[in-house]
Design an enzyme around this catalytic site. Structure first.
Site, PDB file in Angstrom:
ATOM      1  CE  LYS A  51     -43.151  46.922   9.059  1.00  0.00           C
ATOM      2  NZ  LYS A  51     -43.416  46.586   7.643  1.00  0.00           N
ATOM      3  NE  ARG A 103     -44.710  44.252   0.013  1.00  0.00           N
ATOM      4  CZ  ARG A 103     -44.453  45.051   1.036  1.00  0.00           C
ATOM      5  NH1 ARG A 103     -43.191  45.295   1.381  1.00  0.00           N
ATOM      6  NH2 ARG A 103     -45.420  45.628   1.716  1.00  0.00           N
ATOM      7  CE1 TYR A 139      -9.152  43.133  11.283  1.00  0.00           C
ATOM      8  CE2 TYR A 139     -11.124  44.270  12.079  1.00  0.00           C
ATOM      9  CZ  TYR A 139     -10.156  43.299  12.244  1.00  0.00           C
ATOM     10  OH  TYR A 139     -10.162  42.492  13.351  1.00  0.00           O
ATOM     11  CG  MET A 160     -18.043  41.917  15.925  1.00  0.00           C
ATOM     12  SD  MET A 160     -17.661  40.195  16.294  1.00  0.00           S
ATOM     13  CE  MET A 160     -17.679  39.474  14.648  1.00  0.00           C
TER      14      MET A 160
END
Length: 353
Positions: free
Chosen positions: A34, A130, A249, A297
């Site tokens: 998956k 679940r 940053y 990024m």
């Protein structure tokens, strides 16, 4: 010249891990593909695992993609079907489907299907809460499925919530609840996920379903498993910053001494976690150095002060052989699954054909 960020998928390591897990489990094993094989490339991994007993995917579109790629091995759809059209596709394309709630059961009862056309895996909620049927509803669902005449076989299954916690008694309780609910019902059993195969011998039944361990990620080196994904880039620039100067940053990192900084072409858009703190290990030319400053990024920065041999063009491994992906994930407050699935932008190369 192309950007140096790259991802290598070692299919020999994948086959090795599959053999280790299959041998450890003892029964049949579904290789879980998956989410594009946890970011490793589902079609390539399926082709590499021609010896597998079968594969598992999350939903019908993933199953359809593998069938379209020519994968004819048994396929289990773990979320089951969402519509009558998918139910017909399951029969037509020979998928096995998980049935885990009432709407799926009533869909089968009300749909015109060929006699014996469906292979069902019936899911018990043994404590994870679940999805799955409670014990009484589980036995009733089994009887209802058999009464339809549309089902060729039923595999009984459940899913563990805490099998990776070796000091927890909860998995033993789940195994006991499953055995009690399934007592006397015919059909194969499936309990063990990756952690179940590795750590819970009592969970090793007819079928295992292995995902993360198949890719050698997490805390499995002691089992002899190998990392399948290696994520690399290069140092693209080097600079010196003075003691007391901030980096990146937000100025999170402040140099405690004159610091040699390496700029690496890889960032959170490539799948590296922005939440990784200063000190997260990165391997440069095979030597561990610390992440320094907030991940951007497209780039991140590392402290090369202790590695004077590093230069522009030095290889940087973000995770793989030298830096386990689980180590990076733990520093970033997440899990290896998330990092593997998010490594999408850099080009992938499959080796070991």
């Amino acid at each position: 010249m192309s950007r140096p960020a790259r991802i290598t998928i070692d299919l020999d390591a994948l086959r090795h891990n599959h053999r280790v897990l299959r041998r450890l489990h003892g029964g049949r094993l579904l290789a879980v593909l998956k989410a594009d094989a946890y970011g490793h490339g589902a079609e390539a991994c399926a082709r590499a695992l021609a010896e597998a007993d079968g594969f598992a995917v999350a939903f019908g579109d993933e199953a359809m993609a593998l069938r379209a790629a020519g994968v004819r091995a048994p396929l289990l759809v773990l979320e089951g079907v969402f519509s009558v059209a998918e139910l017909h596709a399951a029969v037509r394309e020979s998928w096995s489907i998980v049935v885990h709630h009432e709407a799926q059961l009533t869909m089968i009862e009300g749909c015109a299907l060929p006699s014996g056309g469906l292979d069902v895996w019936l899911k018990l909620d043994s404590g994870m809460h679940r999805c799955g049927f409670g014990p009484d509803a589980f036995r009733a669902a089994h009887a209802r499925l058999m009464a339809t005449g549309k089902v060729s076989s039923i595999t009984l299954m459940s899913h563990f919530a805490r099998a990776d916690e070796s000091d927890s008694a909860f998995t033993a309780q789940q195994i006991s609840r499953f055995d009690s609910a399934a007592a006397g019902l015919p059909g194969p059993r499936s309990l063990a996920n990756s952690a179940g195969v590795l750590s819970w011998p009592a969970a090793r039944r007819d079928w295992a379903r292995c995902g993360i361990a198949l890719y050698g990620a997490g805390a499995e080196p002691q089992a002899g498993l190998r990392p399948v994904m290696r994520v690399c880039s290069e140092v693209i620039a080097i600079r010196e910053i003075a003691a007391g100067e901030p980096l990146g940053y937000g100025g999170r990192f402040v140099a405690a001494r004159p610091t040699r900084v390496g700029l690496v072409a890889f960032g959170y858009a490539d799948g590296y976690p922005r939440s990784a703190p200063d000190g997260t290990p990165v391997a440069v030319d095979g030597h561990r150095v610390p992440l320094a400053g907030r991940v951007s990024m497209d780039m991140l920065t590392v402290d090369l002060t202790a590695l004077p041999s590093a230069r522009e063009g030095s290889e940087v491994e973000l995770w793989g052989r030298d830096v386990p992906v689980g180590d990076v994930a733990a520093r970033a407050g997440t899990i290896a699954y998330e990092l593997l699935c998010n490594a999408k932008r850099a080009p992938k190369r499959h080796v070991g054909w």
